[in-house]
Design a protein around this motif. Structure first.
Motif, mmCIF file in Angstrom:
data_model
loop_
_atom_site.group_PDB
_atom_site.id
_atom_site.type_symbol
_atom_site.label_atom_id
_atom_site.label_comp_id
_atom_site.label_asym_id
_atom_site.label_seq_id
_atom_site.Cartn_x
_atom_site.Cartn_y
_atom_site.Cartn_z
ATOM 1 N N SER A 56 -3.603 -2.114 18.109
ATOM 2 C CA SER A 56 -3.347 -3.519 17.775
ATOM 3 C C SER A 56 -4.361 -4.084 16.781
ATOM 4 O O SER A 56 -4.084 -5.071 16.106
ATOM 5 C CB SER A 56 -3.350 -4.374 19.043
ATOM 6 O OG SER A 56 -4.626 -4.326 19.669
ATOM 7 N N SER A 57 -5.531 -3.458 16.669
ATOM 8 C CA SER A 57 -6.567 -3.981 15.772
ATOM 9 C C SER A 57 -6.537 -3.341 14.386
ATOM 10 O O SER A 57 -7.134 -3.875 13.454
ATOM 11 C CB SER A 57 -7.950 -3.775 16.387
ATOM 12 O OG SER A 57 -8.263 -2.398 16.431
ATOM 13 N N ALA A 58 -5.843 -2.225 14.226
ATOM 14 C CA ALA A 58 -5.844 -1.520 12.941
ATOM 15 C C ALA A 58 -5.371 -2.409 11.785
ATOM 16 O O ALA A 58 -6.024 -2.429 10.725
ATOM 17 C CB ALA A 58 -5.022 -0.239 13.030
ATOM 18 N N PRO A 59 -4.279 -3.179 11.932
ATOM 19 C CA PRO A 59 -3.865 -4.034 10.816
ATOM 20 C C PRO A 59 -4.916 -5.096 10.459
ATOM 21 O O PRO A 59 -5.049 -5.473 9.291
ATOM 22 C CB PRO A 59 -2.586 -4.711 11.326
ATOM 23 C CG PRO A 59 -2.087 -3.827 12.417
ATOM 24 C CD PRO A 59 -3.308 -3.218 13.031
ATOM 25 N N VAL A 60 -5.666 -5.554 11.429
ATOM 26 C CA VAL A 60 -6.706 -6.557 11.169
ATOM 27 C C VAL A 60 -7.855 -5.912 10.403
ATOM 28 O O VAL A 60 -8.431 -6.525 9.501
ATOM 29 C CB VAL A 60 -7.196 -7.202 12.480
ATOM 30 C CG1 VAL A 60 -8.280 -8.232 12.218
ATOM 31 C CG2 VAL A 60 -6.033 -7.844 13.229
ATOM 32 N N ASP A 79 -16.647 5.558 2.368
ATOM 33 C CA ASP A 79 -15.208 5.705 2.235
ATOM 34 C C ASP A 79 -14.622 5.457 3.615
ATOM 35 O O ASP A 79 -15.032 6.095 4.587
ATOM 36 C CB ASP A 79 -14.864 7.106 1.739
ATOM 37 C CG ASP A 79 -13.379 7.297 1.532
ATOM 38 O OD1 ASP A 79 -12.692 6.329 1.160
ATOM 39 O OD2 ASP A 79 -12.888 8.427 1.757
ATOM 40 N N VAL A 80 -13.688 4.507 3.727
ATOM 41 C CA VAL A 80 -13.101 4.143 5.015
ATOM 42 C C VAL A 80 -11.598 4.318 4.914
ATOM 43 O O VAL A 80 -10.956 3.730 4.034
ATOM 44 C CB VAL A 80 -13.428 2.682 5.396
ATOM 45 C CG1 VAL A 80 -12.811 2.326 6.736
ATOM 46 C CG2 VAL A 80 -14.933 2.456 5.408
ATOM 47 N N GLU A 81 -11.045 5.137 5.791
ATOM 48 C CA GLU A 81 -9.608 5.393 5.784
ATOM 49 C C GLU A 81 -9.036 5.147 7.177
ATOM 50 O O GLU A 81 -9.409 5.831 8.131
ATOM 51 C CB GLU A 81 -9.324 6.826 5.354
ATOM 52 C CG GLU A 81 -7.853 7.148 5.285
ATOM 53 C CD GLU A 81 -7.602 8.585 4.864
ATOM 54 O OE1 GLU A 81 -6.611 9.142 5.351
ATOM 55 O OE2 GLU A 81 -8.395 9.132 4.090
ATOM 56 N N VAL A 82 -8.147 4.159 7.286
ATOM 57 C CA VAL A 82 -7.485 3.864 8.551
ATOM 58 C C VAL A 82 -6.206 4.683 8.585
ATOM 59 O O VAL A 82 -5.314 4.491 7.758
ATOM 60 C CB VAL A 82 -7.174 2.357 8.693
ATOM 61 C CG1 VAL A 82 -6.483 2.077 10.015
ATOM 62 C CG2 VAL A 82 -8.448 1.535 8.557
ATOM 63 N N SER A 83 -6.129 5.603 9.520
ATOM 64 C CA SER A 83 -4.976 6.484 9.627
ATOM 65 C C SER A 83 -3.744 5.716 10.076
ATOM 66 O O SER A 83 -3.834 4.772 10.854
ATOM 67 C CB SER A 83 -5.276 7.597 10.635
ATOM 68 O OG SER A 83 -4.125 8.399 10.838
ATOM 69 N N ALA A 92 -4.545 4.247 20.342
ATOM 70 C CA ALA A 92 -5.626 4.109 19.361
ATOM 71 C C ALA A 92 -5.223 4.749 18.043
ATOM 72 O O ALA A 92 -4.337 5.603 17.988
ATOM 73 C CB ALA A 92 -6.893 4.759 19.891
ATOM 74 N N GLN A 93 -5.914 4.298 16.982
ATOM 75 C CA GLN A 93 -5.751 4.885 15.663
ATOM 76 C C GLN A 93 -7.107 5.330 15.152
ATOM 77 O O GLN A 93 -8.093 4.605 15.306
ATOM 78 C CB GLN A 93 -5.147 3.875 14.688
ATOM 79 C CG GLN A 93 -3.663 3.692 14.877
ATOM 80 C CD GLN A 93 -3.076 2.693 13.919
ATOM 81 O OE1 GLN A 93 -2.624 1.656 14.366
ATOM 82 N NE2 GLN A 93 -3.065 2.987 12.630
ATOM 83 N N LEU A 115 -13.773 -5.926 15.604
ATOM 84 C CA LEU A 115 -13.312 -5.754 16.984
ATOM 85 C C LEU A 115 -13.897 -6.826 17.901
ATOM 86 O O LEU A 115 -13.205 -7.353 18.777
ATOM 87 C CB LEU A 115 -13.669 -4.354 17.498
ATOM 88 C CG LEU A 115 -12.982 -3.188 16.791
ATOM 89 C CD1 LEU A 115 -13.522 -1.866 17.309
ATOM 90 C CD2 LEU A 115 -11.479 -3.269 16.944
ATOM 91 N N GLN A 116 -15.169 -7.172 17.683
ATOM 92 C CA GLN A 116 -15.801 -8.194 18.515
ATOM 93 C C GLN A 116 -15.169 -9.558 18.261
ATOM 94 O O GLN A 116 -14.953 -10.329 19.203
ATOM 95 C CB GLN A 116 -17.306 -8.257 18.253
ATOM 96 C CG GLN A 116 -18.055 -9.147 19.230
ATOM 97 C CD GLN A 116 -17.916 -8.672 20.669
ATOM 98 O OE1 GLN A 116 -18.227 -7.532 20.979
ATOM 99 N NE2 GLN A 116 -17.432 -9.536 21.547
ATOM 100 N N GLU A 117 -14.855 -9.865 16.995
ATOM 101 C CA GLU A 117 -14.170 -11.124 16.674
ATOM 102 C C GLU A 117 -12.840 -11.211 17.418
ATOM 103 O O GLU A 117 -12.497 -12.252 17.978
ATOM 104 C CB GLU A 117 -13.910 -11.232 15.168
ATOM 105 C CG GLU A 117 -15.114 -11.500 14.319
ATOM 106 C CD GLU A 117 -14.783 -11.428 12.830
ATOM 107 O OE1 GLU A 117 -13.588 -11.518 12.450
ATOM 108 O OE2 GLU A 117 -15.725 -11.257 12.033
ATOM 109 N N LEU A 118 -12.095 -10.124 17.397
ATOM 110 C CA LEU A 118 -10.805 -10.098 18.094
ATOM 111 C C LEU A 118 -10.992 -10.281 19.595
ATOM 112 O O LEU A 118 -10.244 -11.021 20.238
ATOM 113 C CB LEU A 118 -10.069 -8.783 17.808
ATOM 114 C CG LEU A 118 -9.531 -8.612 16.393
ATOM 115 C CD1 LEU A 118 -9.013 -7.196 16.189
ATOM 116 C CD2 LEU A 118 -8.446 -9.627 16.100
ATOM 117 N N ALA A 119 -11.979 -9.613 20.152
ATOM 118 C CA ALA A 119 -12.250 -9.727 21.590
ATOM 119 C C ALA A 119 -12.658 -11.150 21.949
ATOM 120 O O ALA A 119 -12.201 -11.701 22.959
ATOM 121 C CB ALA A 119 -13.333 -8.736 22.010
#
Length: 125
Positions: A56-60, A79-83, A92-93, A115-119
């Protein structure tokens, strides 16, 4: 640290880090240093690290039109790659982060901030 049966879809172990932001960063540095050592990477060498984030957090983390992840890449140099792959059994992703020790640590901290902001807003499922 997970046992093999805790994560049936992964061949790697999962490490969960909790505590204050500073303690999380210190623990993450220690884990990264040990992983890099196992990979034979020096502090300045590029090495990869995979963080699992709730699906649920990957799009954010990616942000609108990729803006948030691009800003993270620009600010950290990593380099950051979200699968797009979802590990259904874990909900999880994977996020693969590559760079020097400091670049990976900074990018990991940036993801943790999201993640902390979302939490804090009750939006982390």
């Amino acid at each position: 640290v997970s046992e093999g049966s805790d994560a049936p879809t992964l061949s790697d172990r999962i490490v969960t880090i909790s505590g204050s932001a500073e303690h999380q960063r210190q623990a993450c540095r220690e884990v990264l240093q040990r992983l890099r050592q196992a990979q034979g990477a020096e502090d300045g060498d590029t090495a990869a690290f995979v963080v699992l984030v709730p699906t649920s957090s990957a799009p954010v983390i990616v942000g609108s039109r990729g803006k948030r992840v691009l800003a993270l890449i620009e600010s950290t140099g990593a380099d950051v790659e979200v699968s797009r792959e979802v590990l259904a059994a874990l909900a999880a992703q994977p996020v693969t982060i590559s760079g020097s020790l400091e670049q990976v640590l900074d990018a990991t901290a940036g993801i943790q901030e999201v993640l902390q902001e979302l939490a804090d807003r009750g939006r982390l499922l």
